[in-house]
Write a protein that holds these residues in place. Sequence first.
Motif, mmCIF file in Angstrom:
data_model
loop_
_atom_site.group_PDB
_atom_site.id
_atom_site.type_symbol
_atom_site.label_atom_id
_atom_site.label_comp_id
_atom_site.label_asym_id
_atom_site.label_seq_id
_atom_site.Cartn_x
_atom_site.Cartn_y
_atom_site.Cartn_z
ATOM 1 N N ARG A 131 0.828 -1.210 0.000
ATOM 2 C CA ARG A 131 0.000 0.000 0.000
ATOM 3 C C ARG A 131 0.862 1.259 0.000
ATOM 4 O O ARG A 131 0.560 2.218 -0.704
ATOM 5 C CB ARG A 131 -0.943 -0.018 1.218
ATOM 6 N N PHE A 132 1.918 1.264 0.794
ATOM 7 C CA PHE A 132 2.824 2.416 0.811
ATOM 8 C C PHE A 132 3.504 2.574 -0.547
ATOM 9 O O PHE A 132 3.675 3.693 -1.042
ATOM 10 C CB PHE A 132 3.863 2.232 1.915
ATOM 11 N N ARG A 134 2.339 1.738 -3.502
ATOM 12 C CA ARG A 134 1.396 2.287 -4.478
ATOM 13 C C ARG A 134 1.094 3.750 -4.192
ATOM 14 O O ARG A 134 0.911 4.550 -5.118
ATOM 15 C CB ARG A 134 0.100 1.475 -4.449
ATOM 16 N N ARG A 135 1.015 4.107 -2.905
ATOM 17 C CA ARG A 135 0.709 5.485 -2.548
ATOM 18 C C ARG A 135 1.814 6.435 -2.982
ATOM 19 O O ARG A 135 1.550 7.596 -3.327
ATOM 20 C CB ARG A 135 0.483 5.569 -1.034
ATOM 21 N N LYS A 192 5.966 12.407 3.823
ATOM 22 C CA LYS A 192 5.308 11.107 3.897
ATOM 23 C C LYS A 192 6.306 9.986 4.179
ATOM 24 O O LYS A 192 6.014 9.066 4.954
ATOM 25 C CB LYS A 192 4.561 10.827 2.590
#
Length: 263
Positions: A131-132, A134-135, A192
């Motif tokens: 998920r990280f 892709r983000r 981020k």
Amino acid sequence: MESREPHLYTPAGTVADLSHSQEEDPLVDEPLIPDCALQSAIRREFQAVPTPCHAGLLSLLHVTYVVLSMCLAVLCVLKAGQEELCSSILGDVNGESAILFGKVCLWVLVALFTGFAQRHHSRTRIKGYLRFYRRMQALKHLPLAVHSTGNVLLLVVLAARLSPTVRTYMLLGIIGLELLAGLPCLICYTVKVMQFNRDQPAPDVSQEEHSHDIDITHVPTETGFREGSSLEEVMEKQADLIEYLKQHNSLLSKRLLNLTAQH
């Protein structure tokens, strides 16, 4: 009349099964590894993404380049009465060429940073942080896209037959727009990634397992092919799950060896 003698032996396999059950049943019934111990072991193996320092340095270089380009444009290109100073610093190279050379060097640095970031983010995907990955996939490529677009606009301006003054102002305008568009991307990316390194989260599969334990109504993530999902997404999810299970089994093996050594 035959006398009934008691059986002096038991059927084959009974004693073996009994001893086998006595030896292995306690190991099966008792949890060998507490969840907190496994999560702490995974957290200790967390590897931070080392790109925030490089992103911060690149942002500083970008701001420095824009400031120096404006100074060169005002003093050397627009002829603000500093021709001798410009000749002593730049030599035979005029101010506009120096700005363009600096633009090319900055684009090369941005391209190198993008490749460096892609390499480390690919490692986070292998470690189970899909998920990280892709983000951040689009965000880490935005600075290179902004600078590449700026290069195209510069080529259009240089190809057009404009007066030197108009061309200089157009050049400064493109460089300024690059700064306004590219710098926020780098800053957002840096924030981020620093937050990710500070939180040190568990892999995605581990987080899903933890959420299932807390909320039984939680719908599990689908790892098979479903209508509307792309094949690439399914393969990435399966690769993420396989890599996490390999790490999970490795931690289980280490824990079992430690327990065996203690007993």
